[in-house]
Design a protein around this motif. Structure first.
Motif, PDB file in Angstrom:
ATOM      1  N   GLN A 134      19.564 -84.401  30.298  1.00 17.67           N
ATOM      2  CA  GLN A 134      18.412 -85.085  29.701  1.00 17.67           C
ATOM      3  C   GLN A 134      17.280 -84.107  29.422  1.00 17.67           C
ATOM      4  N   TYR A 135      16.982 -83.266  30.387  1.00 13.63           N
ATOM      5  CA  TYR A 135      15.897 -82.296  30.182  1.00 13.63           C
ATOM      6  C   TYR A 135      16.238 -81.326  29.053  1.00 13.63           C
ATOM      7  N   LYS A 136      17.489 -80.923  28.989  1.00  7.15           N
ATOM      8  CA  LYS A 136      17.934 -80.021  27.927  1.00  7.15           C
ATOM      9  C   LYS A 136      17.808 -80.700  26.557  1.00  7.15           C
ATOM     10  N   SER A 137      18.253 -81.941  26.464  1.00  2.52           N
ATOM     11  CA  SER A 137      18.179 -82.685  25.201  1.00  2.52           C
ATOM     12  C   SER A 137      16.737 -82.910  24.770  1.00  2.52           C
ATOM     13  N   ILE A 138      15.898 -83.260  25.717  1.00  2.81           N
ATOM     14  CA  ILE A 138      14.488 -83.504  25.401  1.00  2.81           C
ATOM     15  C   ILE A 138      13.846 -82.233  24.850  1.00  2.81           C
ATOM     16  N   LYS A 139      14.116 -81.110  25.464  1.00  2.00           N
ATOM     17  CA  LYS A 139      13.565 -79.838  24.987  1.00  2.00           C
ATOM     18  C   LYS A 139      14.049 -79.541  23.569  1.00  2.00           C
ATOM     19  N   GLU A 140      15.336 -79.707  23.328  1.00  2.00           N
ATOM     20  CA  GLU A 140      15.891 -79.429  22.003  1.00  2.00           C
ATOM     21  C   GLU A 140      15.269 -80.340  20.945  1.00  2.00           C
ATOM     22  N   ILE A 141      15.156 -81.610  21.254  1.00  2.05           N
ATOM     23  CA  ILE A 141      14.594 -82.556  20.288  1.00  2.05           C
ATOM     24  C   ILE A 141      13.107 -82.274  20.055  1.00  2.05           C
ATOM     25  N   LYS A 142      12.383 -81.920  21.102  1.00  5.29           N
ATOM     26  CA  LYS A 142      10.967 -81.560  20.928  1.00  5.29           C
ATOM     27  C   LYS A 142      10.824 -80.357  19.997  1.00  5.29           C
ATOM     28  N   ASP A 143      11.717 -79.395  20.134  1.00  7.79           N
ATOM     29  CA  ASP A 143      11.673 -78.221  19.260  1.00  7.79           C
ATOM     30  C   ASP A 143      11.892 -78.615  17.805  1.00  7.79           C
ATOM     31  N   TRP A 144      12.892 -79.470  17.558  1.00  9.98           N
ATOM     32  CA  TRP A 144      13.165 -79.888  16.182  1.00  9.98           C
ATOM     33  C   TRP A 144      12.056 -80.779  15.643  1.00  9.98           C
ATOM     34  N   LEU A 145      11.490 -81.594  16.498  1.00  9.61           N
ATOM     35  CA  LEU A 145      10.379 -82.441  16.072  1.00  9.61           C
ATOM     36  C   LEU A 145       9.177 -81.580  15.684  1.00  9.61           C
ATOM     37  N   ALA A 146       8.901 -80.559  16.471  1.00  9.29           N
ATOM     38  CA  ALA A 146       7.783 -79.658  16.149  1.00  9.29           C
ATOM     39  C   ALA A 146       8.006 -78.998  14.793  1.00  9.29           C
ATOM     40  N   THR A 147       9.233 -78.587  14.527  1.00  9.28           N
ATOM     41  CA  THR A 147       9.548 -77.987  13.231  1.00  9.28           C
ATOM     42  C   THR A 147       9.354 -79.004  12.112  1.00  9.28           C
ATOM     43  N   ALA A 148       9.844 -80.208  12.322  1.00 10.93           N
ATOM     44  CA  ALA A 148       9.720 -81.254  11.298  1.00 10.93           C
ATOM     45  C   ALA A 148       8.257 -81.603  11.047  1.00 10.93           C
ATOM     46  N   GLU A 149       7.445 -81.617  12.099  1.00 13.14           N
ATOM     47  CA  GLU A 149       6.026 -81.945  11.939  1.00 13.14           C
ATOM     48  C   GLU A 149       5.274 -80.863  11.175  1.00 13.14           C
ATOM     49  N   ARG A 150       5.728 -79.622  11.274  1.00 14.31           N
ATOM     50  CA  ARG A 150       5.064 -78.536  10.544  1.00 14.31           C
ATOM     51  C   ARG A 150       5.379 -78.577   9.050  1.00 14.31           C
ATOM     52  N   CYS A 151       6.419 -79.266   8.717  1.00 14.96           N
ATOM     53  CA  CYS A 151       6.843 -79.343   7.315  1.00 14.96           C
ATOM     54  C   CYS A 151       6.285 -80.612   6.684  1.00 14.96           C
ATOM     55  N   ASN A 152       6.114 -80.564   5.376  1.00 17.27           N
ATOM     56  CA  ASN A 152       5.766 -81.828   4.740  1.00 17.27           C
ATOM     57  C   ASN A 152       7.061 -82.581   4.462  1.00 17.27           C
ATOM     58  N   LYS A 153       6.933 -83.810   4.103  1.00 14.48           N
ATOM     59  CA  LYS A 153       8.077 -84.697   3.947  1.00 14.48           C
ATOM     60  C   LYS A 153       9.161 -84.116   3.028  1.00 14.48           C
ATOM     61  N   SER A 154       8.773 -83.513   1.950  1.00 17.29           N
ATOM     62  CA  SER A 154       9.765 -83.038   0.987  1.00 17.29           C
ATOM     63  C   SER A 154      10.452 -81.752   1.429  1.00 17.29           C
ATOM     64  N   LEU A 155       9.789 -80.967   2.250  1.00 16.18           N
ATOM     65  CA  LEU A 155      10.379 -79.704   2.681  1.00 16.18           C
ATOM     66  C   LEU A 155      11.110 -79.799   4.015  1.00 16.18           C
ATOM     67  N   ALA A 156      10.838 -80.826   4.767  1.00 12.78           N
ATOM     68  CA  ALA A 156      11.376 -80.908   6.125  1.00 12.78           C
ATOM     69  C   ALA A 156      12.887 -80.784   6.165  1.00 12.78           C
ATOM     70  N   CYS A 157      13.564 -81.508   5.324  1.00 14.94           N
ATOM     71  CA  CYS A 157      15.022 -81.492   5.361  1.00 14.94           C
ATOM     72  C   CYS A 157      15.567 -80.118   4.982  1.00 14.94           C
ATOM     73  N   CYS A 158      14.963 -79.494   3.993  1.00 11.31           N
ATOM     74  CA  CYS A 158      15.426 -78.167   3.573  1.00 11.31           C
ATOM     75  C   CYS A 158      15.261 -77.139   4.687  1.00 11.31           C
ATOM     76  N   MET A 159      14.111 -77.153   5.328  1.00 13.20           N
ATOM     77  CA  MET A 159      13.871 -76.200   6.408  1.00 13.20           C
ATOM     78  C   MET A 159      14.766 -76.496   7.604  1.00 13.20           C
ATOM     79  N   LEU A 160      14.891 -77.771   7.920  1.00  8.91           N
ATOM     80  CA  LEU A 160      15.744 -78.146   9.044  1.00  8.91           C
ATOM     81  C   LEU A 160      17.201 -77.824   8.758  1.00  8.91           C
ATOM     82  N   GLU A 161      17.581 -77.960   7.510  1.00  6.15           N
ATOM     83  CA  GLU A 161      18.965 -77.677   7.122  1.00  6.15           C
ATOM     84  C   GLU A 161      19.375 -76.284   7.589  1.00  6.15           C
ATOM     85  N   GLY A 162      18.569 -75.296   7.260  1.00  2.00           N
ATOM     86  CA  GLY A 162      18.886 -73.922   7.645  1.00  2.00           C
ATOM     87  C   GLY A 162      18.879 -73.725   9.148  1.00  2.00           C
ATOM     88  N   LYS A 163      17.847 -74.238   9.814  1.00  7.13           N
ATOM     89  CA  LYS A 163      17.751 -74.080  11.266  1.00  7.13           C
ATOM     90  C   LYS A 163      18.875 -74.812  11.986  1.00  7.13           C
TER      91      LYS A 163
END
Length: 176
Positions: A134-163
């Protein structure tokens, strides 16, 4: 083990099992959404596919443990607390994932505490890897959420795609 604890443990472990199944269902739905034309993001699909397979594995582990201990399994109807049609960006998916994983962590810790209070060392030992996960999953999801929040709606998927592709490739290479 006394009958009272047997019943309580059955209830609590059944709740945990149903949480795992609900998580499986949610992640499976998210994988389908990620693959749809709405998102069309193969990396998100891979991420959520890995997540739902993990949740299913957890559920199977709980079932096996409950059967080994002769605990009664009580299944609940699986319902999601979210309208899937309203999900419009990866950030929303990750926020829901984080909420889900945080709730699941609290439920597992509560179960662990009650098992410990009842002297059920076997259940505590069984739950140890679930707590760690659970702690591992929460950390991973928080990291991806932080990345998604830094992106705007149209770029989020593209940036996340690569990562996410890089992450999934790394995880796949570790298994081989």
């Amino acid at each position: 083990m006394n009958n009272e604890w047997q019943k309580k443990a059955s209830e609590l472990l059944s709740k945990h099992l149903n949480n795992e199944m609900r998580s499986f269902y949610m992640y499976h739905a998210f994988a389908a959404i990620a693959q749809s034309s709405k998102f069309s993001c193969s990396a998100l699909k891979r991420f959520f596919t890995r997540q739902y397979k993990e949740e299913l594995k957890h559920a199977e582990g709980v079932i096996e443990y409950m059967n080994q201990r002769d605990f009664e399994i009580k299944y609940e109807k699986i319902e999601l607390s979210v309208n899937l049609e309203e999900l419009s960006c990866p950030m929303m998916l990750f926020k829901l994932c984080l909420e889900n994983e945080e709730k699941e962590k609290e439920d597992i810790l509560s179960l662990y505490k009650i098992a410990d209070e009842n002297g059920d060392v076997a259940t505590c030992l069984f739950l140890d890897p679930y707590v760690k996960e659970q702690y591992k999953s929460i950390k991973e999801i928080k990291d991806w959420l932080a990345t998604a929040e830094r992106c705007n709606k149209s770029l989020a998927c593209c940036m996340l795609e690569g990562k996410l592709n890089a992450l999934e490739d790394k995880k796949a290479s570790k298994k081989n």
